[in-house]
Design a protein around this motif. Sequence first.
Motif, PDB file in Angstrom:
ATOM      1  N   GLY A 181       0.814  -1.203   0.000  1.00  0.00           N
ATOM      2  CA  GLY A 181       0.000   0.000   0.000  1.00  0.00           C
ATOM      3  C   GLY A 181       0.847   1.253   0.000  1.00  0.00           C
ATOM      4  N   ASP A 182       0.190   2.389   0.038  1.00  0.00           N
ATOM      5  CA  ASP A 182       0.872   3.677   0.116  1.00  0.00           C
ATOM      6  C   ASP A 182       1.195   3.943   1.587  1.00  0.00           C
ATOM      7  OD1 ASP A 182       1.725   6.301   0.159  1.00  0.00           O
ATOM      8  OD2 ASP A 182      -0.002   7.094  -0.937  1.00  0.00           O
ATOM      9  N   PRO A 183       2.478   3.960   1.959  1.00  0.00           N
ATOM     10  CA  PRO A 183       2.814   4.157   3.370  1.00  0.00           C
ATOM     11  C   PRO A 183       2.355   5.511   3.910  1.00  0.00           C
ATOM     12  CG  PRO A 183       4.804   4.140   2.025  1.00  0.00           C
ATOM     13  CD  PRO A 183       3.672   3.779   1.125  1.00  0.00           C
ATOM     14  N   LEU A 184       2.269   6.512   3.053  1.00  0.00           N
ATOM     15  CA  LEU A 184       1.803   7.822   3.515  1.00  0.00           C
ATOM     16  C   LEU A 184       0.350   7.743   3.987  1.00  0.00           C
ATOM     17  CD1 LEU A 184       2.190  10.790   4.073  1.00  0.00           C
ATOM     18  CD2 LEU A 184       1.723  11.244   1.645  1.00  0.00           C
ATOM     19  N   GLU A 185      -0.485   6.992   3.282  1.00  0.00           N
ATOM     20  CA  GLU A 185      -1.870   6.810   3.722  1.00  0.00           C
ATOM     21  C   GLU A 185      -1.915   6.187   5.113  1.00  0.00           C
ATOM     22  OE1 GLU A 185      -4.279   4.697   0.894  1.00  0.00           O
ATOM     23  OE2 GLU A 185      -3.768   6.085  -0.727  1.00  0.00           O
ATOM     24  N   SER A 186      -1.061   5.208   5.350  1.00  0.00           N
ATOM     25  CA  SER A 186      -0.996   4.566   6.669  1.00  0.00           C
ATOM     26  C   SER A 186      -0.514   5.547   7.724  1.00  0.00           C
ATOM     27  CB  SER A 186      -0.071   3.347   6.624  1.00  0.00           C
ATOM     28  OG  SER A 186      -0.560   2.385   5.715  1.00  0.00           O
ATOM     29  N   ALA A 187       0.462   6.383   7.385  1.00  0.00           N
ATOM     30  CA  ALA A 187       0.987   7.377   8.331  1.00  0.00           C
ATOM     31  C   ALA A 187      -0.095   8.391   8.695  1.00  0.00           C
ATOM     32  CB  ALA A 187       2.203   8.082   7.736  1.00  0.00           C
ATOM     33  N   ILE A 188      -0.855   8.845   7.714  1.00  0.00           N
ATOM     34  CA  ILE A 188      -1.948   9.790   7.965  1.00  0.00           C
ATOM     35  C   ILE A 188      -2.964   9.166   8.912  1.00  0.00           C
ATOM     36  CG2 ILE A 188      -3.913  10.939   6.854  1.00  0.00           C
ATOM     37  CD1 ILE A 188      -2.015  11.311   4.374  1.00  0.00           C
ATOM     38  N   ARG A 189      -3.320   7.908   8.655  1.00  0.00           N
ATOM     39  CA  ARG A 189      -4.283   7.189   9.504  1.00  0.00           C
ATOM     40  C   ARG A 189      -3.751   7.029  10.936  1.00  0.00           C
ATOM     41  NH1 ARG A 189      -3.637   2.291   7.797  1.00  0.00           N
ATOM     42  NH2 ARG A 189      -2.507   1.733   9.655  1.00  0.00           N
ATOM     43  N   GLU A 190      -2.497   6.614  11.073  1.00  0.00           N
ATOM     44  CA  GLU A 190      -1.921   6.388  12.408  1.00  0.00           C
ATOM     45  C   GLU A 190      -1.851   7.681  13.213  1.00  0.00           C
ATOM     46  OE1 GLU A 190      -1.266   3.690  14.135  1.00  0.00           O
ATOM     47  OE2 GLU A 190      -1.789   2.373  12.483  1.00  0.00           O
ATOM     48  N   LEU A 191      -1.439   8.768  12.581  1.00  0.00           N
ATOM     49  CA  LEU A 191      -1.346  10.043  13.289  1.00  0.00           C
ATOM     50  C   LEU A 191      -2.711  10.464  13.819  1.00  0.00           C
ATOM     51  CD1 LEU A 191       0.426  12.430  14.180  1.00  0.00           C
ATOM     52  CD2 LEU A 191      -0.128  13.523  11.984  1.00  0.00           C
ATOM     53  N   LEU A 192      -3.735  10.342  12.997  1.00  0.00           N
ATOM     54  CA  LEU A 192      -5.081  10.696  13.420  1.00  0.00           C
ATOM     55  C   LEU A 192      -5.578   9.772  14.529  1.00  0.00           C
ATOM     56  CD1 LEU A 192      -7.585  12.479  13.039  1.00  0.00           C
ATOM     57  CD2 LEU A 192      -8.361  10.838  11.296  1.00  0.00           C
ATOM     58  N   GLU A 193      -5.392   8.471  14.353  1.00  0.00           N
ATOM     59  CA  GLU A 193      -5.851   7.504  15.358  1.00  0.00           C
ATOM     60  C   GLU A 193      -5.241   7.780  16.731  1.00  0.00           C
ATOM     61  OE1 GLU A 193      -4.984   3.473  14.260  1.00  0.00           O
ATOM     62  OE2 GLU A 193      -6.448   3.450  12.638  1.00  0.00           O
ATOM     63  N   GLU A 194      -3.924   7.947  16.762  1.00  0.00           N
ATOM     64  CA  GLU A 194      -3.225   8.012  18.043  1.00  0.00           C
ATOM     65  C   GLU A 194      -3.221   9.397  18.677  1.00  0.00           C
ATOM     66  OE1 GLU A 194       0.604   6.115  17.873  1.00  0.00           O
ATOM     67  OE2 GLU A 194      -0.300   4.188  17.363  1.00  0.00           O
ATOM     68  N   THR A 195      -3.205  10.442  17.874  1.00  0.00           N
ATOM     69  CA  THR A 195      -3.066  11.791  18.443  1.00  0.00           C
ATOM     70  C   THR A 195      -4.222  12.732  18.128  1.00  0.00           C
ATOM     71  OG1 THR A 195      -1.929  12.713  16.520  1.00  0.00           O
ATOM     72  CG2 THR A 195      -0.551  11.622  18.208  1.00  0.00           C
ATOM     73  N   GLY A 196      -5.014  12.404  17.127  1.00  0.00           N
ATOM     74  CA  GLY A 196      -6.064  13.305  16.677  1.00  0.00           C
ATOM     75  C   GLY A 196      -5.538  14.412  15.773  1.00  0.00           C
ATOM     76  N   LEU A 197      -4.266  14.351  15.418  1.00  0.00           N
ATOM     77  CA  LEU A 197      -3.664  15.392  14.584  1.00  0.00           C
ATOM     78  C   LEU A 197      -3.830  15.098  13.096  1.00  0.00           C
ATOM     79  CD1 LEU A 197      -0.298  15.842  16.515  1.00  0.00           C
ATOM     80  CD2 LEU A 197      -2.165  17.509  16.396  1.00  0.00           C
ATOM     81  N   ARG A 198      -3.981  16.175  12.348  1.00  0.00           N
ATOM     82  CA  ARG A 198      -3.919  16.139  10.877  1.00  0.00           C
ATOM     83  C   ARG A 198      -2.773  17.057  10.484  1.00  0.00           C
ATOM     84  NH1 ARG A 198      -8.664  13.860   8.959  1.00  0.00           N
ATOM     85  NH2 ARG A 198     -10.424  13.975  10.387  1.00  0.00           N
ATOM     86  N   ALA A 199      -2.045  16.654   9.445  1.00  0.00           N
ATOM     87  CA  ALA A 199      -0.881  17.442   9.016  1.00  0.00           C
ATOM     88  C   ALA A 199      -1.070  17.929   7.585  1.00  0.00           C
ATOM     89  CB  ALA A 199       0.389  16.597   9.116  1.00  0.00           C
ATOM     90  N   GLY A 200      -0.609  19.144   7.334  1.00  0.00           N
ATOM     91  CA  GLY A 200      -0.669  19.708   5.993  1.00  0.00           C
ATOM     92  C   GLY A 200       0.587  19.450   5.189  1.00  0.00           C
ATOM     93  N   SER A 201       1.658  19.021   5.867  1.00  0.00           N
ATOM     94  CA  SER A 201       2.945  18.810   5.205  1.00  0.00           C
ATOM     95  C   SER A 201       3.546  17.485   5.683  1.00  0.00           C
ATOM     96  CB  SER A 201       3.882  19.978   5.558  1.00  0.00           C
ATOM     97  OG  SER A 201       5.193  19.710   5.144  1.00  0.00           O
ATOM     98  N   TRP A 202       3.985  16.672   4.731  1.00  0.00           N
ATOM     99  CA  TRP A 202       4.559  15.355   5.036  1.00  0.00           C
ATOM    100  C   TRP A 202       5.844  15.169   4.245  1.00  0.00           C
ATOM    101  CZ3 TRP A 202       2.351  11.843   8.388  1.00  0.00           C
ATOM    102  CH2 TRP A 202       1.048  12.121   8.802  1.00  0.00           C
TER     103      TRP A 202
END
Length: 185
Positions: A86-107
């Motif tokens: 899969g796309d690892p960035l999609e997984s990173a976006i999901r994990e960040l939201l799940e664990e911290t509630g954060l969304r990021a505009g820059s990766w």
Amino acid sequence: MEQHQNPWRFESASVPYENPWIRVTERRGMNPSGNPGLYGIVHFKNLAIGVVAMDEEQHIWLVGQYRVPLEAWSWEICEGGGPLRGDPLESAIRELLEETGLRAGSWRPIVRMHLSNSVSDEAGIVYLAQDLEQGEAEPEETEQLIVKRVPFPEAYRMVRDFEITDSLSVAAIQKIRLMMLEGEL
């Protein structure tokens, strides 16, 4: 013998254990000295994903949780797993939201590594996430997490003083420090 050639000669392989996350393969054959050899390999079915969430004040978010294999509490960057293909960035976006509630505009990817290449094929990637916006965390039912925002120098001190020992976290925090020293952050 060519340096890049496998010195092992395997004759058979079996799978004594498998679950949805890992497969253990036992390979038998001849070791590099020509004697009978046995090699056990843990195959990971997911890519390890890490996220260093850093705000404009250079604070990062750490996630604390009890790690059953270590029988110990562990402070880490945001981490999880994603499909190997899969796309690892999609997984990173999901994990960040799940664990911290954060969304990021820059990766941006900052670390790619093999985590324990003597017994496993586990690979990982870590992203630096910036331009953060706070929302609600959505942890999985298997996770009991404590999340804290700390100044980056505090996280670096925690690595230096062995309070953070998770390999992805150590590598990522060291990489961020190096990026700071080289003027990349």
